[in-house]
Design an enzyme around this catalytic site. Sequence first.
Site, PDB file in Angstrom:
ATOM      1  N   GLU A 290      27.898  57.774  29.627  1.00  0.00           N
ATOM      2  CA  GLU A 290      28.296  59.079  30.159  1.00  0.00           C
ATOM      3  C   GLU A 290      28.897  58.929  31.561  1.00  0.00           C
ATOM      4  O   GLU A 290      28.527  59.630  32.497  1.00  0.00           O
ATOM      5  CB  GLU A 290      27.089  60.029  30.188  1.00  0.00           C
ATOM      6  CG  GLU A 290      26.390  60.165  28.845  1.00  0.00           C
ATOM      7  CD  GLU A 290      25.182  61.083  28.868  1.00  0.00           C
ATOM      8  OE1 GLU A 290      25.090  61.941  29.773  1.00  0.00           O
ATOM      9  OE2 GLU A 290      24.324  60.956  27.971  1.00  0.00           O
ATOM     10  N   LEU A 291      29.830  58.026  31.705  1.00  0.00           N
ATOM     11  CA  LEU A 291      30.315  57.624  33.023  1.00  0.00           C
ATOM     12  C   LEU A 291      31.134  58.705  33.716  1.00  0.00           C
ATOM     13  O   LEU A 291      32.078  59.262  33.147  1.00  0.00           O
ATOM     14  CB  LEU A 291      31.150  56.346  32.885  1.00  0.00           C
ATOM     15  CG  LEU A 291      31.824  55.812  34.152  1.00  0.00           C
ATOM     16  CD1 LEU A 291      30.795  55.494  35.233  1.00  0.00           C
ATOM     17  CD2 LEU A 291      32.644  54.566  33.812  1.00  0.00           C
TER      18      LEU A 291
END
EC number: 3.2.1.8
Length: 407
Positions: A290-291
Amino acid sequence: MNLYTVNKKTERSFLLPTIAFIIILSYVQCTPKHQVASSFQAHTTADDPNKGLKDYYKKYFPIGVAVSMASLHGPDSALIVKEFNSITPENDMKMGPIHPSEDIYNWKNADKIVDFAVSHHIKIRGHNLCWHNQEAAWMFKGADGKPVTKELLLRRLKDHIFAVAGRYKGKIYAWDVVNEAVDDSDDTTQIYRKSNWYNICNGTDFIEAAFRYAHEADPQAKLYYNDYNSEHPVKREKIYKLLKKLIEDHVPIDGVGMQAHWKLYEPSADELRKALDEVTSLGLKVQFTELDITIRMPQPKPAPGAAPPDATSPPTPDPGYTPELEAKQIAQYKMAFDIFRQYKKFITNVTFWNVSDRSSWLDGRAGGLMGGAAAGGNTPRITKKAYPLLFDENRQRKKAYWSVVNF
């Protein structure tokens, strides 16, 4: 060619680019800072209009993005197809949205996201099968309104996982099976989050059960434990203890999802390497699931004894995406991807959380100050841009993009 040979032909060849550069420079100097920082692109040798992130990282790992239904249409969809070769449904497969009551499943959105990915030959990560947030409240209550027994709760969890993972068997290659089950405090004696799952099960049996159910439902899918702040020393050790226990108990787990909701000043390179070394020492793979890297810096704490600001106090001015903040974001993205490439043997996916700065979940979460887990339904809404991604509000590549692909 000798660049120092002067003749009329070379004078003409240099005159036009020089004029063009002067025009661009004039435009930059007359443009507001936040617009310059978010949309101006320096020329780079890597600038190939036919290549996307997925192509630059073809020899390393898939590059993914979290999508909503709105992402499947218009400019976002074209950007997704060009730049990414993996997608994660942002919210449409979470337990609450997809399974709002015992006999009702909302398949419509999840089906459309899966169909979009399959039609464009894009890999799919499933997110998620068991979480304390955006949960299905009915799961925890009996007909009398009282909490259910552990046995009934695990039976309902099994039914849910078999229905969801079973429906997409063969299409979803990896699942975030259990999400954020580890306590986030600095209390080293408190390893697990005291969620409804933990309280009713009187412990962590639900974690092991979820992985076993997911493996039964789809034996070919890769199964991940997913969490945030995985690089913070105290939480990192808690996650390590959970993973070690699952492995010792022969639970079918393939890897760890490090969410990577990061800030300009954290994690450090040493913290990131340490987290990777601990996970991979257990023989597990890693996905950065979930960068994003918010540019929002924490507000200074009030002086001791000072009264907190009241509701009528003017909001802190929003400086926008200034060159100074941009430079810090570029450096943090470069640091992260330099390390990712060094650990390519162990990393099997890197996924960005949302497509572009045009719309990020962080924009409405405490002004983008908070990292941590992806927002639930009750998240406070404060309009402050976080500019956390590689594409600007016009879906154009930012300078941070080139810091990621120029290697």
